[in-house]
Design an enzyme around this catalytic site. Structure first.
Site, PDB file in Angstrom:
ATOM      1  N   LEU A  83      44.925 -30.419  31.027  1.00 56.52           N
ATOM      2  CA  LEU A  83      44.326 -30.817  32.209  1.00 56.52           C
ATOM      3  C   LEU A  83      43.395 -31.532  32.551  1.00 56.52           C
ATOM      4  O   LEU A  83      43.302 -30.950  33.407  1.00 56.52           O
ATOM      5  CB  LEU A  83      43.619 -29.771  32.786  1.00 56.52           C
ATOM      6  CG  LEU A  83      42.433 -30.165  33.688  1.00 56.52           C
ATOM      7  CD1 LEU A  83      41.456 -30.588  34.392  1.00 56.52           C
ATOM      8  CD2 LEU A  83      42.572 -30.206  34.956  1.00 56.52           C
TER       9      LEU A  83
ATOM     10  N   GLY B  29      41.778 -19.753  34.680  1.00 61.02           N
ATOM     11  CA  GLY B  29      41.354 -20.987  35.336  1.00 61.02           C
ATOM     12  C   GLY B  29      42.534 -21.735  35.929  1.00 61.02           C
ATOM     13  O   GLY B  29      42.500 -22.186  37.078  1.00 61.02           O
ATOM     14  N   TYR B  30      43.606 -21.869  35.158  1.00 64.29           N
ATOM     15  CA  TYR B  30      44.799 -22.530  35.676  1.00 64.29           C
ATOM     16  C   TYR B  30      45.517 -21.657  36.704  1.00 64.29           C
ATOM     17  O   TYR B  30      46.211 -22.171  37.579  1.00 64.29           O
ATOM     18  CB  TYR B  30      45.726 -22.930  34.531  1.00 64.29           C
ATOM     19  CG  TYR B  30      45.204 -24.139  33.791  1.00 64.29           C
ATOM     20  CD1 TYR B  30      45.341 -25.409  34.327  1.00 64.29           C
ATOM     21  CD2 TYR B  30      44.539 -24.017  32.582  1.00 64.29           C
ATOM     22  CE1 TYR B  30      44.842 -26.529  33.680  1.00 64.29           C
ATOM     23  CE2 TYR B  30      44.037 -25.124  31.918  1.00 64.29           C
ATOM     24  CZ  TYR B  30      44.191 -26.377  32.469  1.00 64.29           C
ATOM     25  OH  TYR B  30      43.678 -27.483  31.827  1.00 64.29           O
ATOM     26  N   HIS B  31      45.362 -20.368  36.579  1.00 60.94           N
ATOM     27  CA  HIS B  31      45.871 -19.467  37.625  1.00 60.94           C
ATOM     28  C   HIS B  31      45.214 -19.797  38.965  1.00 60.94           C
ATOM     29  O   HIS B  31      45.898 -19.922  39.990  1.00 60.94           O
ATOM     30  CB  HIS B  31      45.569 -18.017  37.230  1.00 60.94           C
ATOM     31  CG  HIS B  31      45.887 -17.016  38.287  1.00 60.94           C
ATOM     32  ND1 HIS B  31      47.147 -16.505  38.486  1.00 60.94           N
ATOM     33  CD2 HIS B  31      45.097 -16.422  39.227  1.00 60.94           C
ATOM     34  CE1 HIS B  31      47.131 -15.651  39.497  1.00 60.94           C
ATOM     35  NE2 HIS B  31      45.896 -15.586  39.961  1.00 60.94           N
TER      36      HIS B  31
END
Length: 702
Positions: free
Chosen positions: A11, A338-340
């Site tokens: 990311l 975090g990506y959640h």
């Protein structure tokens, strides 16, 4: 519910926000007319009208192809169409620029063109950008990209410069983080130099990094393949799609934003969106970002013929992927909190944008319901300061950003008392959940909590299904929060890799043995989890969790966690199976000085008023080792910390090896002599009896 795993590169950084460029409500009278040019040729032959030479560039630099990409029958573009039909492309471009400058902007939740401010960071990045000193991924210093062209003898921007071979540096260079700050400075100061430089850099990048042709995309041995893999990776393309909407609004009225440049901009923008249509990442958060940004492109530039295709493509992908990528308990399938959060924001922002533009019906009620489930995961796993655990590729977040998130989510769920509680200052409004501990059984996250106040004791345990790349091989690990301090932070993610050295950096932080769990011979574990038991009682009772993981061939790790009277933890670890080798339990403390006693298998922090002590009871022959651990809260940065392992040489004839660890958070850490297992020698005992300070606790075997 089963969810696919996936492979992806990263990311991440999440940057949502733009102002829409034009609106459906533009009227013909809003565009300045020149009656003398309504039919500037005095009447072309009908058969000549509508034929556009897409390769033509006028002497003034107008790219005629842009008009072929426009729906010239759209309301508001009548005067543009007249000029195009008359083949007066310079005039058509001037009228098109005037159309955009007079068009009314859509209201967007994350970027207000009428309230542009310049932060200190914006000013720094903008001024550095003027000198070709570009900020790529945070964690690395900005770099000067001016390099001597040996053929011309002149300095110019080298978009391939890559002194440290970390992939994120080169990927994120092509997100041009400094362009929006340059736009903000121009917009607030009207200093034309910023606009002039932005146009120069925009054209320079486009010239040196043209969109790859279909053959170049599909053939592995294409020219300059390495550079295209960075410049035209779909995630970076989608980032530019989003940010160029903001840049368009900020620079639109600049002298340097000429009619000729407008045609170049629109062609490049349409190329970006059409590229994504053919090159969506198959799965994961990258696909979500791309879908969201395609939706934005379709709404923001409705004048372009492909706008509806982009819009519908993004909407379709988001509706599909919210079902595909989210477990039934609300957790995003990458197993990274975090990506959640990023996934929540993508789904939420798309719904808000659709609502603001009278398109809310494109998302069903189930879409909104899943967003709400995802939010539940976030406020349960977050600590009282609104920061998430560092599991997987996590990095330390921002309390201020989370507070804004909660307030934004309230727009979707205005009567939600729990969201109101988390959104309010000092949490004086609304109501906290009517439970303390919480299990997310499908995804494998378990939260022990004794209160919702900031003085809470909170442990988050992770035992998740396999999820490639972002997820780390760390099943059974945990973090522990006490009195405002994360006492056992996860290792985090120092790097996303690149060359051999960068990959070694990444792999060090991914190792199972640098997490708070069990290993065999220091090797990484497999992810084959199972929930055996979960029990969360009321106030003052003991909660417990029993999980298993088939960590290695012929070795299963069973971990039982007791939250004893909501005060402290006892962890029973069992290595079950006929595998042999060094079985070790690992504990990685927060950075800061610790004290230890190898004889008593004891270690503790030494802070002033928020500490933790652990004492491990292990088989005879176990050794205690202290090592230098690391924790990374930010990309490319880490802090050293003390790490301890309790290691036992297991034989194949031993069907099971057990470790019992008492973890006691307290203002003052109890000494080893104050943590005593009273009936350790009683092989027939049905309970474990502990004495800590002067209190006794009885804990049943499960």
């Amino acid at each position: 519910m089963f969810r696919k795993t996936f492979t992806l590169s990263v990311l991440f950084f999440l940057c949502i926000g733009f102002a829409f460029c034009s609106g459906d409500n533009v009227k013909l009278e809003d565009v300045q007319k020149d009656p003398s040019t309504e039919d500037p040729t005095g009447g072309d032959k009908e058969e000549d009208k509508g034929t556009i030479d897409e390769d033509l560039v006028t002497e003034n630099g107008v790219r005629v192809k842009a008009f072929a990409m426009l729906n010239l029958d759209r309301a508001g573009l009548e005067q543009v169409k007249l000029a195009v039909d008359a083949k007066d492309y310079d005039l058509a471009a001037e009228r098109l620029l005037e159309y955009y400058r007079q068009a009314k902007a859509f209201v967007h939740p994350s970027f207000d063109i009428n309230n542009v401010t310049v932060s200190d960071q914006d000013q720094l990045w903008a001024d550095n950008g003027m000198q070709h000193i570009f900020q790529s991924v945070k964690g690395f210093d900005p770099l000067c990209y001016d390099r001597l062209n040996e053929e011309t003898g002149e300095k110019e921007i080298d978009w391939t410069y890559w002194p440290k071979k970390d992939h994120e540096i080169r990927w994120q260079l092509h997100r041009m983080y400094w362009w929006v700050p340059m736009g903000k400075v121009y917009y607030t100061t009207k200093n034309e130099e910023y606009a002039k430089e932005w146009v120069f850099q925009y054209q320079d990048w486009a010239k040196k990094n043209p969109m790859p042709t279909e053959d170049m995309v599909n053939v592995g041995a294409r020219p300059n393949k390495d550079n295209y893999d960075f410049t035209w990776r779909p995630l970076e393309v989608s980032h530019r799609i989003e940010d160029q909407i903001i840049q368009f609004q900020l620079f639109l009225n600049a002298e340097s934003f000429t009619a000729a440049f407008l045609t170049e901009f629109l062609i490049n923008y349409a190329n970006h969106a059409n590229y994504i249509l053919k090159n969506y990442t198959p799965e994961g958060n990258h696909l979500l970002f791309q879908a969201q940004r395609m939706m934005y492109a379709g709404i923001c530039f409705p004048e372009l013929k492909e706008a509806d295709t982009w819009l519908n493509s993004g909407i379709t992908k988001l509706n599909e992927q919210i079902e595909e990528q989210v477990y039934a308990d609300g957790m995003h399938y990458e197993m990274d909190l975090g990506y959640h959060l990023a996934a929540i924001d993508i789904f939420y922002q798309a719904l808000r944008v659709a609502t603001l533009n009278d398109k809310a019906s494109v998302f069903p009620q189930s879409y909104k319901d899943i967003i709400r489930k995802m939010i539940t995961v976030t406020y349960n796993t977050n600590y009282p300061n609104d920061i998430a655990p560092l599991f997987s590729d996590g990095r330390q977040g921002s309390s201020a950003v989370m507070k804004r998130n909660y307030n934004g989510w309230l727009d979707l769920f205005p009567d939600d008392q729990e969201l109101m509680y988390f959104a309010s200052e000092s949490r004086q409004e609304g109501a906290h959940p009517n439970y303390l501990s919480k299990a997310f059984k499908e995804s494998g996250f378990y939260v022990f909590r004794n209160d919702w106040s900031k003085g809470v004791i909170q442990m988050v345990v992770k035992n998740t299904p396999k999820a490639d790349w972002h997820n780390q091989p760390d099943n059974g690990t945990f973090e522990l929060w006490y009195q405002g301090q994360n006492l056992f932070p996860d290792s985090g993610a120092y790097s996303y890799g690149g060359d051999k050295a960068a990959n070694q950096d990444r792999n060090w932080f991914r190792q199972t043995k640098v997490h708070n769990t069990l290993t065999l011979d220091g090797k990484n574990v497999n992810s084959q989890p199972k929930l055996v038991a979960w029990n969360a009682e009321g106030e003052g009772k003991t909660d417990y969790l029993v999980i298993e993981n088939e960590s290695y061939p012929n070795l299963k790790h069973r971990r039982t966690v007791y939250f004893v009277e909501k005060k402290f933890f006892v962890i029973l670890d069992e290595a079950i199976g006929n595998a042999e080798g060094d079985v070790a339990i690992h504990y990685n403390f927060v950075e800061g000085e610790t004290t230890s006693n190898e004889k008593n298998f004891y270690a503790a922090t030494t802070f002033d008023n928020k500490n933790v002590a652990l004492r491990c009871y292990a088989p005879e022959g176990t050794s205690m080792q202290k090592s230098v651990g690391k924790v990374s809260y930010e990309y490319n940065k880490y802090k050293e910390r003390d790490a301890y392992a309790f290691s036992y040489k297991k034989q194949a004839s031993e069907s099971s090896v057990k470790f019992v660890t008492v973890i006691f958070p307290n203002k003052k850490a109890p000494a080893a002599s104050r943590i005593v297992w009273l009936n350790q020698e009683d092989a027939d005992a049905k309970e474990m009896h502990f004495k800590i300070f002067s209190a006794e606790y009885h804990i049943p075997y499960l």
